[in-house]
Design an enzyme around this catalytic site. Structure first.
Site, short mmCIF file in Angstrom:
data_model
loop_
_atom_site.label_atom_id
_atom_site.label_comp_id
_atom_site.label_asym_id
_atom_site.label_seq_id
_atom_site.Cartn_x
_atom_site.Cartn_y
_atom_site.Cartn_z
N PHE A 92 1.17 2.96 7.39
CA PHE A 92 -0.11 3.19 8.05
C PHE A 92 -1.20 3.04 7.00
O PHE A 92 -1.17 3.71 5.97
CB PHE A 92 -0.13 4.60 8.63
CG PHE A 92 -1.46 5.03 9.17
CD1 PHE A 92 -1.99 4.42 10.29
CD2 PHE A 92 -2.18 6.05 8.56
CE1 PHE A 92 -3.22 4.82 10.80
CE2 PHE A 92 -3.41 6.45 9.07
CZ PHE A 92 -3.92 5.83 10.19
N SER A 141 -6.52 4.18 -5.63
CA SER A 141 -5.91 4.87 -4.49
C SER A 141 -6.13 6.37 -4.60
O SER A 141 -6.39 7.06 -3.61
CB SER A 141 -4.41 4.58 -4.43
OG SER A 141 -4.18 3.36 -3.79
N GLN A 142 -6.00 6.88 -5.81
CA GLN A 142 -6.18 8.32 -6.02
C GLN A 142 -7.58 8.73 -5.57
O GLN A 142 -7.76 9.72 -4.86
CB GLN A 142 -5.96 8.62 -7.51
CG GLN A 142 -6.10 10.08 -7.89
CD GLN A 142 -4.87 10.92 -7.51
OE1 GLN A 142 -3.75 10.41 -7.52
NE2 GLN A 142 -5.07 12.17 -7.17
N GLU A 184 -9.57 7.16 -3.48
CA GLU A 184 -9.75 6.98 -2.04
C GLU A 184 -9.06 8.10 -1.26
O GLU A 184 -9.64 8.66 -0.32
CB GLU A 184 -9.18 5.61 -1.63
CG GLU A 184 -10.03 4.46 -2.15
CD GLU A 184 -9.27 3.16 -2.33
OE1 GLU A 184 -9.90 2.18 -2.79
OE2 GLU A 184 -8.06 3.12 -2.05
N ALA A 207 -8.73 2.58 5.75
CA ALA A 207 -9.57 2.66 4.56
C ALA A 207 -9.91 4.13 4.38
O ALA A 207 -10.77 4.68 5.07
CB ALA A 207 -10.83 1.82 4.73
N HIS A 209 0.82 -1.21 0.00
CA HIS A 209 0.00 0.00 0.00
C HIS A 209 0.85 1.26 0.00
O HIS A 209 1.81 1.36 0.76
CB HIS A 209 -0.94 -0.01 1.22
CG HIS A 209 -2.04 -1.01 1.05
ND1 HIS A 209 -1.82 -2.35 1.17
CD2 HIS A 209 -3.33 -0.85 0.71
CE1 HIS A 209 -2.95 -2.99 0.92
NE2 HIS A 209 -3.89 -2.10 0.64
N1 LIG Z 1 -1.68 3.73 3.09
C1 LIG Z 1 -2.98 3.61 2.77
O1 LIG Z 1 -3.85 3.53 3.61
N2 LIG Z 1 -3.28 3.60 1.46
C2 LIG Z 1 -4.56 3.53 1.00
N3 LIG Z 1 -5.73 3.41 1.80
C3 LIG Z 1 -6.75 3.55 0.96
O2 LIG Z 1 -7.95 3.52 1.28
N4 LIG Z 1 -6.30 3.73 -0.31
C4 LIG Z 1 -4.95 3.78 -0.30
O3 LIG Z 1 -4.19 4.04 -1.22
#
Ligand SMILES: NC(=O)N[C@H]1NC(=O)NC1=O
Length: 171
Positions: A117, A82-83, A85, A120, A65
């Protein structure tokens, strides 16, 4: 429907869909619960490739992650998921000072636990992320590993629900 059939039906979509930033299938496979999507449960072991990812170990899954508001975001290297989120949590529009502060917290956290770390982000926000990170920094490592795996499951469940157009992502 047998688990194998479920897998066959999903496989093409799963292969095309980046469900983690660097290792596409991992969060999906750690979190995949057929029952949550309306498929019969108890067939998880019939999803052959699903378990292979665990050879990397649980921490390996976590290390896939990207940091929140981290280097990948600055360089434009985040996956679209990821972007979205991180954007939903307000982390893509931080000022320089806030970014530096989060980078420092990220580094402290990673130094203590050996993985990033991971909350969500879609269920969090810009104010909650740093305070949650400070709180979790003081948790015992075994507890933190378990908490973080739980967050990865939430991320994967929501990404899978998006992919399937399903509303079965709760909790
Ligand atoms: N480090 C981390 O929590 N990364 C993520 N969490 C999330 O919801 N999307 C991510 O890219």
């Amino acid at each position: 429907m047998e688990g194998r059939e479920v897998w066959d039906g999903l496989e093409g979509r799963v292969r095309r869909a980046p469900l983690a930033s660097r290792h596409p299938q991992l969060p999906l496979l750690t979190s995949w619960d057929p029952a949550s999507l309306g498929y019969p449960s108890g067939r998880g072991t019939a999803l052959p490739p699903a378990c292979l990812c665990f050879s990397a170990g649980q921490e390996g899954v976590l290390r896939c992650h990207p940091d929140l508001a981290g280097r990948e975001l600055q360089r434009g290297e985040l996956s679209a998921e990821s972007q979205r989120e991180q954007s939903a949590a307000g982390l893509t529009s931080l000022g320089a000072a806030e970014r530096l502060w989060l980078a420092e917290l990220n580094a402290q956290y990673r130094a203590r636990f050996g993985f990033p770390f991971v909350p969500a982000a879609r269920l969090s926000d810009r104010a909650a992320v740093p305070s949650e990170r400070v709180r979790r920094l003081h948790c015992p490592p075994a507890q933190e590993l378990s908490t973080t795996l739980g967050e990865v499951k939430k991320i994967g469940r929501r990404r899978l629900a998006d992919l399937l157009g399903s509303h079965a992502a709760e909790p």
